[in-house]
Write an enzyme that holds these catalytic residues in place. Structure first.
Site, PDB file in Angstrom:
ATOM      1  CE  LYS A 105      -3.539  -0.111 -13.449  1.00  0.00           C
ATOM      2  NZ  LYS A 105      -3.703   1.024 -12.563  1.00  0.00           N
ATOM      3  CE  LYS A 186       2.792  -4.810  -5.118  1.00  0.00           C
ATOM      4  NZ  LYS A 186       2.368  -3.981  -6.194  1.00  0.00           N
ATOM      5  CE  LYS A 189      -5.833  -0.019  -1.886  1.00  0.00           C
ATOM      6  NZ  LYS A 189      -4.534   0.623  -1.675  1.00  0.00           N
TER       7      LYS A 189
HETATM    8  P1  ADP Z   1      -2.482  -1.633  -3.487  1.00  0.00           P
HETATM    9  O1  ADP Z   1      -1.771  -2.712  -4.308  1.00  0.00           O
HETATM   10  O2  ADP Z   1      -2.751  -2.101  -2.090  1.00  0.00           O
HETATM   11  O3  ADP Z   1      -3.704  -1.087  -4.179  1.00  0.00           O
HETATM   12  P2  ADP Z   1      -1.255   0.849  -4.325  1.00  0.00           P
HETATM   13  O4  ADP Z   1      -1.203   0.343  -5.723  1.00  0.00           O
HETATM   14  O5  ADP Z   1      -2.295   1.876  -3.989  1.00  0.00           O
HETATM   15  O6  ADP Z   1      -1.429  -0.426  -3.348  1.00  0.00           O
HETATM   16  O7  ADP Z   1       0.199   1.371  -3.942  1.00  0.00           O
HETATM   17  C1  ADP Z   1       0.524   2.620  -3.392  1.00  0.00           C
HETATM   18  C2  ADP Z   1       2.033   2.681  -3.226  1.00  0.00           C
HETATM   19  O8  ADP Z   1       2.518   1.643  -2.365  1.00  0.00           O
HETATM   20  C3  ADP Z   1       2.812   2.504  -4.534  1.00  0.00           C
HETATM   21  O9  ADP Z   1       3.941   3.362  -4.490  1.00  0.00           O
HETATM   22  C4  ADP Z   1       3.246   1.058  -4.518  1.00  0.00           C
HETATM   23  O10 ADP Z   1       4.438   0.840  -5.268  1.00  0.00           O
HETATM   24  C5  ADP Z   1       3.469   0.808  -3.035  1.00  0.00           C
HETATM   25  N1  ADP Z   1       3.165  -0.612  -2.715  1.00  0.00           N
HETATM   26  C6  ADP Z   1       1.932  -1.156  -2.667  1.00  0.00           C
HETATM   27  N2  ADP Z   1       1.977  -2.457  -2.308  1.00  0.00           N
HETATM   28  C7  ADP Z   1       3.298  -2.754  -2.131  1.00  0.00           C
HETATM   29  C8  ADP Z   1       4.015  -3.937  -1.751  1.00  0.00           C
HETATM   30  N3  ADP Z   1       3.374  -5.085  -1.453  1.00  0.00           N
HETATM   31  N4  ADP Z   1       5.368  -3.866  -1.683  1.00  0.00           N
HETATM   32  C9  ADP Z   1       6.020  -2.710  -1.952  1.00  0.00           C
HETATM   33  N5  ADP Z   1       5.417  -1.558  -2.294  1.00  0.00           N
HETATM   34  C10 ADP Z   1       4.066  -1.559  -2.399  1.00  0.00           C
END
Ligand code: ADP
Length: 319
Positions: A105, A186, A189
């Site tokens: 990161k 994928k 957000k």
């Molecule tokens: P974002 O990518 O939208 O910021 P987060 O990183 O906050 O999402 O993810 C929160 C939870 O949701 C984590 O446990 C993550 O593994 C799961 N998650 C997020 N996006 C996906 C996806 N496209 N497919 C499967 N699991 C996801």
């Protein structure tokens, strides 16, 4: 979960559904990690409070049950900070510097200065979050395994230095499909390709209409390949088995087109999300209910957390 915005289908199928399943036979603690959000977003905190609430509403609407799980907000239980401080005293810096997420990161997130003490130390905060409740299991994805290994190492070090207070937390890995977004990448957000749990029906339908499909299927008469189609991937998480089988067969023979296939998916998704929408409406009419859930969850989490801090202080011989 960090309060970084409205929850989407990726969060639902990738995390929340699993949280819900675990409620049946585990004592669960789920919290909104607002202090963690500061580790990468300390410069812009304007919407954190709003997002904390949205995440809690999404959780409740999607079926996390405050009667069975303890739901709370990290910053409302200051014992997280106390344990974080105490554990930071015994955590060697090289353990943190070799953390793959830290390296990745720091190098890849542009426009933000992540050379902070808080960013380096956030796995210690995460360890405090787990050990404070003497967690046996943590439901995480594979990307979190190095962090959990570090949590075990810190727990072991504490137990050896002082007294055996903490269990060593194990990962509860679940096979989680990578949920695709409307652009085929994928769902995230950060990519602006999400279907949110709080999107109204018309928005859900119109987002699905523009979703990408098998790129080789250009004309209605072309035969498609569901194996490479992100719409079909969503069907597998959303639709009933007979619909999945039918779509799988009819796409390959061009018996149905993408528009028909998306319509079936939209119908399935509307059926799936309708109870969530209804619950959300109910919560909007009773905003106090959300406050009560948080207050009760905070109270319960605090009483466990205080007990652990008492044991830790005793083991470390501090007041
Ligand atoms: P974002 O990518 O939208 O910021 P987060 O990183 O906050 O999402 O993810 C929160 C939870 O949701 C984590 O446990 C993550 O593994 C799961 N998650 C997020 N996006 C996906 C996806 N496209 N497919 C499967 N699991 C996801």
């Amino acid at each position: 979960m960090q309060p970084s915005g409205l929850l989407h289908l990726g969060n639902l199928f990738g995390a929340l559904d699993n949280f819900k399943r675990l409620q049946a036979d585990h004592e669960c603690f789920y919290f909104v990690a607002d202090w963690h959000a500061l580790s990468t977003n300390y410069e812009n905190t304007t919407r954190i409070r709003e997002y904390v609430r949205e995440v809690l509403i999404d959780w409740l609407a999607a079926g996390l049950d405050p009667a069975r799980s303890t739901l709370f907000i990290q910053s409302r239980v200051p014992e997280h900070a106390v344990l974080y401080l105490l554990l930071s005293m015994i955590t060697p810096v090289p353990w943190l510097e070799r953390n793959p997420t830290y390296k990745e990161k720091r190098e890849n997130i542009e426009g933000r200065d992540l050379s902070t003490y808080g960013f380096l130390g956030y796995p210690v905060l995460q360890t405090a979050d787990i050990l404070l409740y003497k967690g046996d299991f943590v439901p995480v994805g594979v990307d979190q395994l190095p962090h959990l290994e570090l949590s075990r190492e810190i727990a072991r070090r504490f137990n050896q230095l002082y007294k055996p207070v903490f269990p060593e937390p194990q990962a509860l890995l679940t096979e989680i499909p990578k949920v695709p977004g409307t652009d085929g990448r994928k769902m995230s957000k950060s990519y602006n390709n999400t279907i949110n749990l709080s999107d109204p029906e018309a928005t859900v339908r119109s987002k699905l209409k523009t979703m990408v499909t098998d790129p080789a299927r250009i004309r209605r008469t072309d035969k498609g390949n569901p194996d490479v189609c992100p719409v079909f991937t969503l069907h597998k998480s959303i639709s009933a088995q007979p619909v999945i089988d039918q779509v799988n067969q009819d796409c390959r023979t061009a018996a149905i087109g993408c528009i028909d296939c998306k319509k079936l998916l939209a119908d399935g998704l509307v059926t799936l999300l309708t109870p969530t929408w209804e619950k959300r409406q109910e919560l909007a009419q009773k905003p106090k209910m959300v406050d009560e859930v948080i207050d009760a969850g905070t109270k319960k989490a605090s009483s466990v957390a205080r007990q652990t801090i008492a044991e830790v202080s005793e083991a470390m011989r501090i007041s």
